[in-house]
Every structure is written in C-alpha cells, then in structure tokens.
Design a protein around this motif. Sequence first.
Motif, PDB file in Angstrom:
ATOM      1  N   UNK A  25       9.193 -12.909  13.685  1.00 57.64           N
ATOM      2  CA  UNK A  25       7.836 -13.424  13.524  1.00 57.64           C
ATOM      3  C   UNK A  25       7.990 -14.926  13.157  1.00 57.64           C
ATOM      4  N   UNK A  26       9.086 -15.095  12.108  1.00 60.94           N
ATOM      5  CA  UNK A  26       8.966 -16.384  11.410  1.00 60.94           C
ATOM      6  C   UNK A  26       9.687 -17.395  12.564  1.00 60.94           C
ATOM      7  N   UNK A  27      10.445 -16.732  13.369  1.00 59.74           N
ATOM      8  CA  UNK A  27      10.905 -17.596  14.546  1.00 59.74           C
ATOM      9  C   UNK A  27       9.715 -17.865  15.656  1.00 59.74           C
ATOM     10  N   UNK A  28       9.164 -16.892  15.873  1.00 63.13           N
ATOM     11  CA  UNK A  28       7.775 -17.290  16.736  1.00 63.13           C
ATOM     12  C   UNK A  28       6.881 -18.399  16.071  1.00 63.13           C
ATOM     13  N   UNK A  29       6.805 -18.283  14.769  1.00 61.53           N
ATOM     14  CA  UNK A  29       5.831 -19.343  14.223  1.00 61.53           C
ATOM     15  C   UNK A  29       6.529 -20.466  14.050  1.00 61.53           C
ATOM     16  N   UNK A  30       7.695 -20.698  13.959  1.00 57.60           N
ATOM     17  CA  UNK A  30       8.631 -21.888  14.196  1.00 57.60           C
ATOM     18  C   UNK A  30       8.369 -22.572  15.217  1.00 57.60           C
ATOM     19  N   UNK A  31       8.626 -21.993  16.503  1.00 58.28           N
ATOM     20  CA  UNK A  31       8.225 -22.036  17.996  1.00 58.28           C
ATOM     21  C   UNK A  31       6.747 -22.405  17.989  1.00 58.28           C
ATOM     22  N   UNK A  32       5.980 -21.925  17.684  1.00 63.28           N
ATOM     23  CA  UNK A  32       4.485 -22.129  17.534  1.00 63.28           C
ATOM     24  C   UNK A  32       4.228 -23.362  17.138  1.00 63.28           C
ATOM     25  N   UNK A  33       4.640 -24.110  15.989  1.00 67.18           N
ATOM     26  CA  UNK A  33       4.527 -25.049  15.137  1.00 67.18           C
ATOM     27  C   UNK A  33       5.132 -26.136  16.138  1.00 67.18           C
ATOM     28  N   UNK A  34       6.271 -25.992  17.019  1.00 68.78           N
ATOM     29  CA  UNK A  34       6.507 -26.952  17.913  1.00 68.78           C
ATOM     30  C   UNK A  34       5.781 -27.064  19.042  1.00 68.78           C
ATOM     31  N   UNK A  35       4.865 -26.290  19.294  1.00 68.19           N
ATOM     32  CA  UNK A  35       4.035 -26.378  20.553  1.00 68.19           C
ATOM     33  C   UNK A  35       4.160 -25.373  21.553  1.00 68.19           C
ATOM     34  N   UNK A  36       4.995 -24.185  21.303  1.00 68.75           N
ATOM     35  CA  UNK A  36       5.221 -23.147  22.213  1.00 68.75           C
ATOM     36  C   UNK A  36       3.759 -22.264  22.077  1.00 68.75           C
ATOM     37  N   UNK A  37       3.366 -22.027  23.227  1.00 70.31           N
ATOM     38  CA  UNK A  37       2.243 -21.189  23.219  1.00 70.31           C
ATOM     39  C   UNK A  37       1.991 -19.860  24.234  1.00 70.31           C
ATOM     40  N   UNK A  38       2.988 -19.889  25.424  1.00 70.31           N
ATOM     41  CA  UNK A  38       2.875 -18.742  26.082  1.00 70.31           C
ATOM     42  C   UNK A  38       4.015 -17.868  25.907  1.00 70.31           C
ATOM     43  N   UNK A  39       3.897 -16.524  26.079  1.00 64.71           N
ATOM     44  CA  UNK A  39       4.771 -15.562  26.139  1.00 64.71           C
ATOM     45  C   UNK A  39       6.171 -15.958  26.732  1.00 64.71           C
ATOM     46  N   UNK A  40       6.073 -16.137  27.960  1.00 66.43           N
ATOM     47  CA  UNK A  40       7.288 -16.488  28.719  1.00 66.43           C
ATOM     48  C   UNK A  40       8.340 -17.546  27.803  1.00 66.43           C
ATOM     49  N   UNK A  41       7.511 -18.673  27.376  1.00 66.25           N
ATOM     50  CA  UNK A  41       8.251 -19.800  26.844  1.00 66.25           C
ATOM     51  C   UNK A  41       8.620 -19.215  25.482  1.00 66.25           C
ATOM     52  N   UNK A  42       7.839 -18.203  24.751  1.00 64.19           N
ATOM     53  CA  UNK A  42       8.395 -17.786  23.652  1.00 64.19           C
ATOM     54  C   UNK A  42       9.896 -16.995  23.850  1.00 64.19           C
ATOM     55  N   UNK A  43       9.649 -16.119  25.039  1.00 64.63           N
ATOM     56  CA  UNK A  43      10.757 -15.342  25.382  1.00 64.63           C
ATOM     57  C   UNK A  43      11.903 -16.076  25.709  1.00 64.63           C
ATOM     58  N   UNK A  44      11.815 -17.113  26.404  1.00 63.43           N
ATOM     59  CA  UNK A  44      12.773 -18.056  26.943  1.00 63.43           C
ATOM     60  C   UNK A  44      13.608 -18.666  25.700  1.00 63.43           C
ATOM     61  N   UNK A  45      12.817 -19.142  24.629  1.00 67.48           N
ATOM     62  CA  UNK A  45      13.250 -19.689  23.332  1.00 67.48           C
ATOM     63  C   UNK A  45      14.023 -18.850  22.455  1.00 67.48           C
ATOM     64  N   UNK A  46      13.392 -17.800  22.363  1.00 62.85           N
ATOM     65  CA  UNK A  46      13.840 -16.866  21.474  1.00 62.85           C
ATOM     66  C   UNK A  46      15.217 -15.801  21.884  1.00 62.85           C
ATOM     67  N   UNK A  47      14.906 -15.509  23.257  1.00 56.56           N
ATOM     68  CA  UNK A  47      15.799 -14.547  23.927  1.00 56.56           C
ATOM     69  C   UNK A  47      15.720 -13.079  23.548  1.00 56.56           C
ATOM     70  N   UNK A  48      14.719 -12.886  22.927  1.00 62.02           N
ATOM     71  CA  UNK A  48      14.420 -11.410  22.434  1.00 62.02           C
ATOM     72  C   UNK A  48      13.736 -10.660  23.463  1.00 62.02           C
ATOM     73  N   UNK A  49      14.011  -9.124  23.314  1.00 58.94           N
ATOM     74  CA  UNK A  49      13.481  -8.258  24.457  1.00 58.94           C
ATOM     75  C   UNK A  49      11.817  -8.381  24.509  1.00 58.94           C
TER      76      UNK A  49
END
Length: 150
Positions: A25-49
């Motif tokens: 959750x904190x890594x999702x918030x980190x990415x969102x603060x950097x402008x990530x907004x789409x599911x596929x982009x979160x998945x690509x950045x984080x590499x989680x299932x």
Amino acid sequence: MRKTDLSEATCPVARSLGEVGDWWSLLIVRDALSGVSRFSDFQRSLGCARNILSARLAKLVETGVMVTEPASDGSPYREYRLTEKGKSLRVVLVALRQWGVAHLFDDREERLQLVDIRDGEPVARLEMRAHDGRVLSADDVEIQSAPGGA
C-alpha cells in the motif's frame, strides 16, 4: 492470515498502520505521488501479483486514500487518484525515505533522492519540533493520553 483490526486502537500509529501499513500500500501511494494512475502501470512498477495489487488498491479506495475515476484519455479504463488524505501521506513517505537513506545505504551506494523542484537541491531532513519551534529529540517527548478532539 487475518489481520488484527486496529481501527479502534487508541494509538494513532497502530490505527494508521491498520489502514495503510502494509508495504504494498505504501509503495502504491509512493507511485501515485509520482504520477502513476493506471492498474497496469502500478503492476509494471511494483511487480506484484494482480490479485495483491487489486486488493490493496480496493482497500486504499475503501479507506478514502484513493478514488477511481474515468481515464483522462477517454479510454474505457479507470484511473486511481490520491485524495487529500492520500496526498498527506507524502510527509510519512519522506520521513521513511530519509530514515532509509540514513540507516540502510552505504555512502557509496547509488540511491534515489528527493529534490526541491524550484532549485534542484535535496529536501532538508524532517525534524520533530515543539510548539515554539525548538527541535526535539526522541528523548524530549513522551506519549500521553489526550481527550477526544485534541
């Protein structure tokens, strides 16, 4: 494994961790603060299932840290946006970042740094301050019970 419900805890740290304390959750918030907004982009950045990411995003929406809205490009996708509640986690992540730099990196290791957009200089270390502006150390504070509304 079921998590303990901390929503009624008197400790603000415990209650906060109950809401956004898992590392995904904190890594999702980190990415969102950097402008990530789409599911596929979160998945690509984080590499989680997908199932983990889906569950964490749903919880962040449920707790009001994020909202979903139609994609800004008019596509049928949904985008995740931080609410003011979510954006206010920036200072928590900055504190965690600064702690990590101070304690988890060798001086020679490359790391990402947070810089002031205006002048490109690193952000100053966060400090705990008293009501009158004095810098406080961990030895200068204690936990006390406070009445509601305080």
